[in-house]
Design a protein around this motif. Structure first.
Motif, PDB file in Angstrom:
ATOM      1  N   SER A  25      13.933   2.809   7.541  1.00 40.82           N
ATOM      2  CA  SER A  25      13.819   2.619   6.100  1.00 40.82           C
ATOM      3  C   SER A  25      13.474   1.175   5.755  1.00 40.82           C
ATOM      4  N   ILE A  26      14.156   0.245   6.378  1.00 41.91           N
ATOM      5  CA  ILE A  26      13.912  -1.179   6.129  1.00 41.91           C
ATOM      6  C   ILE A  26      12.493  -1.550   6.524  1.00 41.91           C
ATOM      7  N   GLU A  28       9.854   0.391   6.852  1.00 43.89           N
ATOM      8  CA  GLU A  28       8.872   1.036   5.985  1.00 43.89           C
ATOM      9  C   GLU A  28       8.810   0.363   4.613  1.00 43.89           C
ATOM     10  N   ARG A  29       9.949  -0.081   4.086  1.00 43.80           N
ATOM     11  CA  ARG A  29       9.946  -0.786   2.808  1.00 43.80           C
ATOM     12  C   ARG A  29       9.191  -2.101   2.920  1.00 43.80           C
ATOM     13  N   VAL A  30       9.418  -2.837   4.001  1.00 42.69           N
ATOM     14  CA  VAL A  30       8.709  -4.096   4.206  1.00 42.69           C
ATOM     15  C   VAL A  30       7.206  -3.836   4.344  1.00 42.69           C
ATOM     16  N   GLU A  31       6.839  -2.804   5.086  1.00 41.09           N
ATOM     17  CA  GLU A  31       5.425  -2.473   5.252  1.00 41.09           C
ATOM     18  C   GLU A  31       4.768  -2.142   3.908  1.00 41.09           C
ATOM     19  N   ARG A  32       5.468  -1.378   3.066  1.00 36.69           N
ATOM     20  CA  ARG A  32       4.916  -1.050   1.737  1.00 36.69           C
ATOM     21  C   ARG A  32       4.731  -2.307   0.901  1.00 36.69           C
ATOM     22  N   LEU A  33       5.712  -3.192   0.930  1.00 37.97           N
ATOM     23  CA  LEU A  33       5.612  -4.429   0.161  1.00 37.97           C
ATOM     24  C   LEU A  33       4.488  -5.320   0.679  1.00 37.97           C
ATOM     25  N   GLU A  36       1.372  -3.995  -0.753  1.00 48.27           N
ATOM     26  CA  GLU A  36       1.274  -4.383  -2.155  1.00 48.27           C
ATOM     27  C   GLU A  36       0.864  -5.843  -2.284  1.00 48.27           C
TER      28      GLU A  36
END
Length: 91
Positions: A25-26, A28-33, A36
């Motif tokens: 989860s961590i 994937e969140r960093v990858e999405r950011l 962006e």
């Protein structure tokens, strides 16, 4: 032995005290950011291109943006020192 859970077999398995789902989860969140951020950087680049094509000095715009993040007293001190250095160099 066939009824035992295999290490790493489940998504929520823990290895060395680290829950796999939480780690995933961590990451994937960093990858999405990061994606962006790349998109935003492209948007900013487009805006600077627009400014340049309008005849504006992009270097000066960047300096003003940087200055707007600073406290007025810090800007004044910086400008005073820069002026002092220029006068000492005769420019």
């Amino acid at each position: 032995m066939s009824g035992e859970a295999q290490p790493g077999a489940g998504h929520n398995s823990e290895v060395g005290g680290i829950a796999g789902d939480r780690l995933r989860s961590i990451i994937e969140r960093v990858e999405r950011l990061e994606e962006e951020r790349k998109a935003l950087a492209g948007d900013i680049k487009d805006i600077f291109s627009e400014a340049k094509s309008a005849g504006l000095d992009v270097k000066i715009i960047r300096e003003i943006i940087r200055d707007r993040r600073k406290e007025p007293a810090d800007i004044e001190e910086h400008e005073t020192m820069k002026d002092l250095y220029r006068r000492s160099l005769g420019i």
